[in-house]
Design an enzyme around this catalytic site. Structure first.
Site, PDB file in Angstrom:
ATOM      1  N   GLU A 112       0.897  -1.343   0.556  1.00  0.00           N
ATOM      2  CA  GLU A 112       0.064   0.365  -0.096  1.00  0.00           C
ATOM      3  C   GLU A 112       0.640   1.336  -0.426  1.00  0.00           C
ATOM      4  OE1 GLU A 112      -3.118   0.013  -0.599  1.00  0.00           O
ATOM      5  OE2 GLU A 112      -3.575  -1.859   0.027  1.00  0.00           O
ATOM      6  N   GLU A 134      -2.177   9.466   1.064  1.00  0.00           N
ATOM      7  CA  GLU A 134      -2.445  10.627  -0.318  1.00  0.00           C
ATOM      8  C   GLU A 134      -1.925  11.662  -0.864  1.00  0.00           C
ATOM      9  OE1 GLU A 134      -6.454   9.724  -3.294  1.00  0.00           O
ATOM     10  OE2 GLU A 134      -6.738   9.726  -0.112  1.00  0.00           O
TER      11      GLU A 134
END
Length: 297
Positions: A112, A134
């Protein structure tokens, strides 16, 4: 034989029986000790996963081109793991199972957060923990929720080692960790211990009631239901992929993202202990998707 001799013989026989009785009890007690000794002994996460292993796995996390330079470290992970030992994370099932679970958890973390690629220095699996949140999120990930209403002006975009998205995922983590993540979700990307705590919380928490968590799968506490069996869902690393990302990566044969998770798991487990077998059912290509996406209206 006179009465005196008979009495002496009986006393002698009784003495032998008493001695044998004590010997039997001692043997039984010794057997219990052997049984206890055979029971798997759990080490702490820190005893199994040293700082040297952490650096081998995430060898390039502090390179100039990463997006979390200087953020993640072994101390933060171990501190987070200690707070989760009460839930059994990394301390369940004996040393082999413990090593598998730690490798499996970190494999998902690396997948991830990686910025590795096939020709990257050190190989594609040495670049985990490259991100802590993000970049340029396209939205604030807020959905109407009675239990976990969004705070005004707050973005619930992906943050952490196993990124949290959406207010309804930050909410349960905030409640469990006793942190004000609904008003200050940035704590997950500003404190490395919190980043790992939130990731472990995600690992030990089922997506839905009556479903297994990845933790339960890896420590052999999940028993497939009849429906699971009919859907070819079996214990093993592949089922953790199904839980974490089944709607995108499982149920359609080979998938590059699924294969990347498996490769990270094998790579990390080999670093922890090359003699530990990764177990069965590593992929989810033939498994029915545990949580299919909602059909488009």
């Amino acid at each position: 034989m006179n009465r005196g001799m008979a009495a002496s013989s009986c006393i002698a026989l009784l003495g032998v029986l008493v001695v044998l009785g004590f010997a039997g009890l001692a043997a039984a007690k010794g057997g219990d000790n052997v049984a206890l000794a055979a029971k798997p002994k759990n080490k702490t996460v820190a005893e199994i996963f040293t700082s040297d292993l952490f650096d081998l796995m995430f060898n390039h996390r502090n390179e100039p081109q990463t997006h979390a330079q200087g953020f993640y470290d072994h101390y933060s992970f171990i501190t987070a793991a200690k707070t989760m030992e009460k839930e059994g994370f990394g301390v369940t099932g004996g040393e082999t199972v413990q090593k598998r679970e730690i490798a499996a958890f970190l494999a998902h973390v690396a997948h991830e957060t990686t910025c590795g690629y096939s020709a990257a220095k050190g190989g594609p699996y040495a670049w985990g923990l490259c991100y802590k949140e993000e970049l340029s999120p396209p939205k604030i990930y807020c959905e109407d929720s009675f239990l976990y209403p969004c705070s005004k002006g707050v973005s619930y975009h992906g943050r952490g080692a196993l990124p949290l998205y959406w207010n309804y995922n930050y909410g349960p983590a905030a409640k469990y960790l006793k942190l004000d993540l609904m008003n200050h979700p940035e704590m997950v990307s500003e404190n490395a211990t919190v980043a790992f705590q939130a990731a472990i919380f995600k690992w030990i928490t089922p997506v839905k009631p009556k479903q297994p968590s990845p933790h339960e799968v890896m420590v052999n506490k999940w028993k497939p239901s009849r429906n699971d069996t009919l859907s070819f869902r079996s214990p093993g690393f592949g089922m953790t992929i199904n839980i974490m990302a089944g709607d995108d990566e499982c149920g359609h044969g080979s998938d590059p993202k699924m294969e990347d998770r498996i490769a990270h798991y094998n790579y990390f487990l080999n670093i922890i202990d090359k003699d530990v077998d990764p177990g069965l059912n590593l992929d989810c290509g033939s498994q029915g998707v545990l949580n299919p996406p909602n059909p488009v209206q």
